[in-house]
Scaffold this motif. Structure first.
Motif, mmCIF file in Angstrom:
data_model
loop_
_atom_site.group_PDB
_atom_site.id
_atom_site.type_symbol
_atom_site.label_atom_id
_atom_site.label_comp_id
_atom_site.label_asym_id
_atom_site.label_seq_id
_atom_site.Cartn_x
_atom_site.Cartn_y
_atom_site.Cartn_z
ATOM 1 N N PRO A 58 36.680 9.530 47.733
ATOM 2 C CA PRO A 58 36.523 8.471 46.737
ATOM 3 C C PRO A 58 37.642 7.423 46.856
ATOM 4 C CG PRO A 58 36.381 10.642 45.731
ATOM 5 C CD PRO A 58 36.792 10.845 47.129
ATOM 6 N N GLY A 59 37.247 6.202 46.781
ATOM 7 C CA GLY A 59 38.238 5.130 46.726
ATOM 8 C C GLY A 59 38.753 4.702 48.081
ATOM 9 N N MET A 113 29.997 12.403 53.088
ATOM 10 C CA MET A 113 30.523 11.484 52.067
ATOM 11 C C MET A 113 32.034 11.316 52.267
ATOM 12 S SD MET A 113 29.802 11.772 48.013
ATOM 13 C CE MET A 113 28.148 12.394 48.153
ATOM 14 N N SER A 114 32.508 10.077 52.192
ATOM 15 C CA SER A 114 33.946 9.854 52.394
ATOM 16 C C SER A 114 34.697 10.068 51.089
ATOM 17 C CB SER A 114 34.172 8.432 52.898
ATOM 18 O OG SER A 114 33.669 7.524 51.943
ATOM 19 N N LEU A 135 8.516 9.497 63.905
ATOM 20 C CA LEU A 135 8.079 9.970 62.591
ATOM 21 C C LEU A 135 6.606 10.362 62.628
ATOM 22 C CD1 LEU A 135 9.803 7.515 60.101
ATOM 23 C CD2 LEU A 135 10.243 9.947 60.423
ATOM 24 N N SER A 136 5.821 9.538 63.275
ATOM 25 C CA SER A 136 4.394 9.815 63.343
ATOM 26 C C SER A 136 4.142 11.129 64.082
ATOM 27 C CB SER A 136 3.704 8.633 64.018
ATOM 28 O OG SER A 136 2.611 9.048 64.757
ATOM 29 N N ASP A 191 37.399 4.046 51.029
ATOM 30 C CA ASP A 191 36.708 2.927 51.669
ATOM 31 C C ASP A 191 36.982 1.618 50.957
ATOM 32 O OD1 ASP A 191 35.733 4.536 53.497
ATOM 33 O OD2 ASP A 191 33.600 4.236 53.045
ATOM 34 N N ALA A 194 6.324 13.640 64.307
ATOM 35 C CA ALA A 194 6.791 14.716 63.431
ATOM 36 C C ALA A 194 5.721 15.027 62.401
ATOM 37 C CB ALA A 194 8.089 14.317 62.749
ATOM 38 N N SER A 195 5.149 13.975 61.849
ATOM 39 C CA SER A 195 4.115 14.158 60.847
ATOM 40 C C SER A 195 2.906 14.864 61.459
ATOM 41 C CB SER A 195 3.719 12.798 60.283
ATOM 42 O OG SER A 195 2.545 12.911 59.547
ATOM 43 N N LEU A 229 -1.690 16.187 56.163
ATOM 44 C CA LEU A 229 -0.354 16.757 56.235
ATOM 45 C C LEU A 229 -0.290 17.972 55.319
ATOM 46 C CD1 LEU A 229 2.517 16.487 57.322
ATOM 47 C CD2 LEU A 229 3.056 15.092 55.349
#
Lengths: 305, 406
Positions: free
Chosen positions: A4-5, A1-2, A45-46, A7, A48-49, A63
């Motif tokens: 605050p303010g 997270m950058s 993803l498939s 960006d 990994a699943s 799963l």
């Protein structure tokens, strides 16, 4: 997270400068992104699943977040992982040793023969990977001239002593597998190296000579550092597919040279244990990503990106 | 997924606390987890006795209007005219019936082919194929999973020509779903150049004789290799127990640990055998017949303790669009005159009665080759690997693959 303010402030300053927002770059990106999503993100993803599912092919999989599959896969197959990395590493090193002088020669020394020699480098690609690997069975055959030469020069004894072969033949050994890998992936090393060395600025080498650097010193201080992007590109293109290869070890190896690609093939197709196959594939991917990330960072070649 | 994004997160986003890029990464992460879950739920719920699930079997048969049939077969499994590279018997079929045969040699390996068509069959969609040729144990699996259709024998009157010994098989009682295309023996081959002229005629010799050390290959086809070892142990591959199987595996493991075996191969054992790099191996008779044409000194033995007989069989997958045309093709090849032409070229064992008589006329040497036209005595010593349950298949394949991939 950058912070605050931060960006927001930046974008507000930039906004007025933009005259007309152009969507063209994004549109041009779209096909590539769509390709990546369909053929990389979704399959990953498939996979990994699948690796976390339990069940079997006939009754279906569910799963269950079964992480034990990874533990079992690693404890069963760690020798195959290690072997694959070592074989691929040695093969990559050998291709580099073979390809560097050759690429340098083609790029700098042969003048108008350049294109012809490049075609010769690529020519084997016109034959199928399988045929090229099978050809090594003929090259290293027991009654062939290569084995005869190796025996008369006691190379076979040396190879046996360093445990690259098991007897006085060359086929069906670690040696044969590494030869096959080196040969099959050589062009992937030559081409990036060539592309890099072709752009080498000769005035820099002349300058090194003017400053009384010996040829060896010139190479290590000028040529080699400048060619690093090519070296890194070539080693990646060689190492990554070589580590996952299963044809060379199957056709040229023996029962002690089985690589991880063969394990994936066997788990997926023969045993039909899709979860283990997926877990092994995922671990292989992870290992390669870690090695490559470490390597690229060490090599420090921003030019690659 | 977006409706599940926490409101605090949205508020932070609105206030610019989170950069857009971080937010996208977060959403991608959530979507990723959703994706994992979705993939999971897409799988079926396991049900015991899953073979009873209902499946759409037959498609509307367009055979009469669409004069076409799509046939997937193994490479080099059909007669070839060397000059025109065409398949004479297929051409004759088209000429006779007006049905075009889309003949594709894309069946290289039972498991690979199965992996290719399974998702389609499982999803209940057309595989684009009307017939293919699977080995016995794969047929057992296809029937068990309800992926293949019953033949309409009215379209296959020549069905009465099929050899009786092939009609009664454990995996397809009464041959409702499968009919044999070609059969073959699995035995032992050796190259006398590398064995010092010694004959290798038993599995025991193959696995223990020091003269062969490091120069033996076995087949990666579990049913052939384990079947032969079972026979060497005095067990019948048609009725062995789990303990018998384990004993056979232990035998192979012992040979492997002793460095006797250099590898497990598919069809690629032939070249090293011919060159002598492989001294002796488990081999398919049809291959050796072809190899002997160039290397007459090669030896081949059908072990006295028994040897394996396998068949590759026609099956018609669910939702095949040209089922009747496929049955007409099968009927056509069950004419001894047609089958003789194929066997004359591929040198495997014909499943059709009367092939020998035709071969005696067109190619007497082939007709007198006991590996192509075996006598009843030889046939009676051959054994067929029994059909396996799903659990056995997984268990046995895993045990065997543990040796193969060591």
């Amino acid at each position: 997270m950058s912070e605050p303010g931060g960006d927001a402030a930046v974008t507000e300053v930039q906004r007025p400068r933009r005259v007309r927002p152009s969507y063209t770059p994004y549109l041009l990106l779209l096909p590539g992104l769509a390709w990546l999503v369909v053929f990389f993100v979704v399959p990953t993803l498939s996979l990994a699943s699948q690796s976390l599912q339990t069940g079997n092919v006939e009754t279906g999989y569910t799963l269950t977040w079964h992480f034990q599959t990874y533990v079992d896969a690693l404890s069963h197959f760690w020798p195959h992982f290690a072997r694959s990395i070592i074989f691929a590493g040695i093969a990559t090193l050998l291709t580099l040793l073979l390809a560097y002088p050759l690429s340098y020669f083609i790029a700098q020394k042969v003048g108008r023969w350049k294109n012809f020699l490049l075609v010769l480098v690529i020519a084997p690609f016109f034959t199928s990977f399988l045929i090229r690997t099978l050809a090594w069975q003929t090259i290293l055959t027991d009654n062939g001239p290569v084995v005869a030469l190796a025996r008369s020069t006691h190379l076979t004894d040396l190879l046996q002593w360093v445990q690259l072969t098991n007897n006085d033949s060359l086929m069906n050994s670690r040696f044969a597998v590494i030869c096959g890998l080196t040969y099959n992936f050589l062009p992937f090393m030559i081409l990036p190296l060539y592309a890099n060395l072709e752009r080498l600025d000769h005035s820099l080498i002349e300058a090194a000579g003017d400053l009384y650097a010996t040829p060896i010193k010139t190479f290590w201080k000028v040529t080699w550092p400048l060619s690093l992007p090519g070296v890194v590109g070539g080693t990646l293109l060689t190492f990554i597919p070589a580590a996952g290869d299963f044809i060379n070890s199957r056709l040229l190896g023996n029962t002690q040279t089985v690589m991880i690609g063969q394990v994936i093939d066997s788990e997926f197709l023969r045993v039909q244990d899709y979860s283990t196959a997926a877990a092994v594939s995922f671990v292989l991917m992870a290992i390669i990503v870690v090695i490559v990330a470490f390597y690229v960072r060490r090599a420090g070649t921003e030019e690659l990106v | 997924m977006s409706d599940q994004v926490p409101s605090a997160f949205q508020a932070a986003l609105a206030r610019g606390l989170i950069s857009r890029r971080t937010a996208m990464a977060g959403v991608a992460g959530l979507a990723g987890i959703a994706g994992l879950a979705a993939c999971g739920s897409a799988g079926k719920t396991p049900t015991p006795g899953a073979t009873t699930k209902a499946r759409v079997k037959a498609a509307t048969d367009t055979s009469d209007t669409d004069k076409l049939v799509n046939w997937s077969n193994w490479p080099a499994y059909m007669d070839v005219n060397e000059k025109t590279k065409s398949h004479p018997t297929l051409d004759a079929f088209t000429k006779k019936t007006g049905i075009k045969v889309n003949y594709t040699e894309d069946y290289n390996d039972n498991e690979e082919f199965y992996a290719k068509v399974r998702p389609l069959l499982e999803a209940g969609s057309d595989t684009g194929r009307d017939m293919w040729v699977s080995t016995d144990w794969m047929v057992a699996r296809l029937i068990r999973q309800d992926y293949v259709q019953k033949f309409d024998l009215a379209n296959i009157p020549n069905h009465s020509n099929v050899d009786d010994s092939l009609l009664n098989v454990s995996f397809d009682k009464g041959r409702l779903y499968s009919l044999p295309w070609q059969s073959g023996f699995t035995g032992i081959a050796w190259n006398p150049k590398s064995t010092g002229g010694k004959k290798i005629e038993t599995i025991d010799q193959l696995l223990t004789d020091p003269i062969l050390k490091g120069k033996v290959t076995l087949l990666s086809e579990m049913h052939d290799t384990v079947g032969l070892v079972l026979l060497a142990l005095g067990k019948d591959p048609a009725s062995f127990t789990a303990a018998d199987f384990d004993a056979a595996i232990a035998e192979i493991q012992k040979a492997k640990d002793a460095g006797q075996i250099k590898g497990f191969t598919g069809n690629d054992y032939t070249k090293p055998l011919a060159s002598g790099d492989t001294a002796a191996c488990i081999a398919w008779a049809g291959d050796v017949v072809q190899l002997k044409a160039d290397n007459p000194s090669l030896g081949y033995a059908l072990p006295a303790q028994g040897f394996m007989l396998w068949s590759d069989n026609f099956v018609i997958p669910n939702l095949a669009k040209h089922k009747k045309n496929a049955e007409m093709v099968i009927n056509y090849y069950y004419d001894p005159a047609v089958m003789a032409e194929v066997v004359d070229y591929v040198n495997y064992i014909s499943p059709v009665k009367g092939t020998k008589e035709v071969l005696l006329k067109i190619d007497p040497p082939v007709a007198s080759n006991p590996l192509i036209i075996p006598s009843q005595d030889v046939l009676s010593r051959s054994h067929v690997f029994r059909g396996l349950t799903a659990a056995e298949e997984t268990d046995y394949n895993r045990k065997f693959q543990t040796i193969v991939t060591g």
